[in-house]
Design a protein around this motif. Structure first.
Motif, short mmCIF file in Angstrom:
data_model
loop_
_atom_site.label_atom_id
_atom_site.label_comp_id
_atom_site.label_asym_id
_atom_site.label_seq_id
_atom_site.Cartn_x
_atom_site.Cartn_y
_atom_site.Cartn_z
N ALA A 47 1.59 8.17 9.67
CA ALA A 47 0.04 8.69 9.68
C ALA A 47 -0.08 9.56 8.72
CB ALA A 47 -0.18 9.78 11.11
N THR A 48 0.67 10.49 8.02
CA THR A 48 0.50 11.23 6.88
C THR A 48 0.46 10.49 5.55
OG1 THR A 48 2.82 12.01 7.01
CG2 THR A 48 1.38 13.45 8.06
N GLU A 53 -2.92 8.04 1.09
CA GLU A 53 -3.06 6.66 0.33
C GLU A 53 -4.18 6.70 -0.56
OE1 GLU A 53 0.48 3.79 2.11
OE2 GLU A 53 -1.48 3.52 2.98
N PRO A 54 -5.49 7.15 0.41
CA PRO A 54 -6.78 6.95 -0.65
C PRO A 54 -6.65 7.97 -1.53
CG PRO A 54 -7.10 7.19 1.76
CD PRO A 54 -5.75 6.90 1.47
N THR A 70 -0.60 7.45 -19.89
CA THR A 70 -0.56 6.02 -20.53
C THR A 70 0.36 5.42 -19.33
OG1 THR A 70 1.34 6.68 -21.77
CG2 THR A 70 -0.74 6.44 -22.74
N ALA A 71 0.80 6.28 -18.43
CA ALA A 71 1.73 5.51 -17.31
C ALA A 71 1.56 6.79 -15.96
CB ALA A 71 3.11 5.33 -17.56
N VAL A 72 1.66 6.30 -14.82
CA VAL A 72 1.53 7.28 -13.62
C VAL A 72 2.76 6.79 -12.74
CG1 VAL A 72 0.24 7.86 -11.66
CG2 VAL A 72 -0.96 6.98 -13.75
N THR A 73 3.41 7.96 -12.35
CA THR A 73 4.42 7.86 -11.33
C THR A 73 3.97 8.43 -10.14
OG1 THR A 73 6.73 7.84 -11.07
CG2 THR A 73 5.84 9.84 -12.22
N ILE A 74 4.16 7.80 -8.98
CA ILE A 74 4.00 8.57 -7.74
C ILE A 74 5.27 9.14 -7.18
CG2 ILE A 74 2.90 7.91 -5.42
CD1 ILE A 74 1.40 5.77 -6.79
N ASP A 79 7.03 5.62 -1.69
CA ASP A 79 6.32 4.72 -2.53
C ASP A 79 4.71 4.63 -2.02
OD1 ASP A 79 8.09 4.53 -4.56
OD2 ASP A 79 9.07 2.89 -3.33
N PRO A 80 3.98 5.47 -1.50
CA PRO A 80 2.66 5.39 -1.06
C PRO A 80 1.65 4.93 -2.06
CG PRO A 80 3.09 7.73 -1.20
CD PRO A 80 4.48 7.09 -1.44
N ALA A 81 0.80 4.05 -1.59
CA ALA A 81 -0.22 3.37 -2.63
C ALA A 81 0.30 2.86 -3.84
CB ALA A 81 -1.29 4.71 -2.82
N VAL A 82 1.59 2.78 -4.14
CA VAL A 82 2.19 2.25 -5.29
C VAL A 82 1.52 1.03 -5.72
CG1 VAL A 82 4.01 1.61 -6.66
CG2 VAL A 82 4.18 3.66 -5.39
#
Lengths: 211, 211
Positions: A47-48, A53-54, A70-74, A79-82
């Protein structure tokens, strides 16, 4: 410049910038850390994760458009929304769980995974496949915030010792909260197999891209 | 101390030590390089791989027993004798193909692979799975020794350009001979996706173990 997305809401600048500090210290990587709003206990259930994710997708877009990364790391083991974020921007998007699992497979065929929830993050389990030896979590912990308790480190070390006793030839952290509390340095005094810290794994991924 | 096994017989000390030089320069890793006997053209077919395997196993054992290395890396994209050598010694054994493929998956979902033979090394194909976009090799090359020809580098760059034109978001070298000729540095001037060099990938693997 690397954008780091923290999936834990915090107004403590010291906690917010911890992963950026590791990136600078260990890899000489310049980065900006930002966190998602209104999730003070981070991601610790389906749920969390759905709730986050949005918010993560919006932050990925904003960091590319407004911060010029120039790059994004979550920076979250789940790995939510990757996958979905990769479709939104034209820079590389990494997930901490993915890069950590692949880093573990570079060096080990019996990976012991330490998380914070009763279940191993599905993306990590999928990548490790048969090489996932076992999964566990520190007693009494269920969110990343619990790791800030005084004796959480000791309980995490005990859990890792159990994984090594079962035959693990590496330990993979499945929560970036272990990076925030600096678990690896302390753990390395007690166990003698390689330890994959997810912030370090994300640093390696960005270094591979940057060269 | 890392033991590096070269699967190409050479009496040119400069060529033999090339991977050790990269390890020292890029990762400050101390290493010893040794090569297998009587295979002046290296491994470039199933037959030459079968021929090499017992020699590699003997060299792994000897480097652990006589050189005192604390890890061994078999510096060949085909991962010859990697699995079998792990049963012979009690130190980590890495394979260049394996670590390279996992490094590529840390950063890319469409991996373009550049080798020297008409077929992608099976272990690399297995690890990359659906993320293997395409495989190719430089025109006129069929063994690692051919890479030492004057214009081999240009032909390798053309082949990589084709992979990028097809949509590759990373290039993975599937022969350590590309490291020996320093292809990555030249290639990076021509293409703008991350390039995974197998000697560097082995350096990352050892760095993960060493910490």
């Amino acid at each position: 410049m690397l954008g780091i997305i923290r999936v834990l809401t915090t107004d403590d600048e010291n906690i917010l910038q911890e992963h950026s500090r590791v990136m600078k210290r260990e890899f000489n990587i310049e980065s900006i850390s930002r966190c998602i709003p209104d999730q003070w206990n981070g991601i610790h259930s389906e749920a969390t994760q759905r709730l986050a994710e949005p918010k993560i997708e919006a932050l990925v877009k904003s960091m590319v458009e407004n911060d010029g990364v120039t790059a994004v790391t979550i920076s979250c083991a789940a790995d939510p929304a990757v996958e979905s974020s990769r479709k939104l921007v034209n820079v590389p998007v990494y997930g901490a769980g993915e890069v950590g699992a692949h880093a573990a497979l570079m060096i080990s065929r019996k990976v012991g995974v330490l998380g914070i929830t009763p279940d191993v993050p599905p993306n990590i389990a999928k990548i490790l496949g048969d090489h996932l030896l076992d999964y566990t979590w520190p007693e009494g912990v269920s969110t990343t915030v619990d790791l800030l308790e005084e004796d959480a480190k000791k309980r995490a070390i005990d859990a890792c010792q159990n994984l090594v006793n079962k035959g693990a030839t590496s330990i993979l952290f499945a929560c970036t909260g272990f990076s925030t509390i600096g678990l690896k340095m302390e753990l390395a005094k007690h166990i003698h197999v390689p330890i994959i810290d997810l912030v370090e794994a994300q640093g390696i991924a960005y270094s591979l891209t940057r060269k």
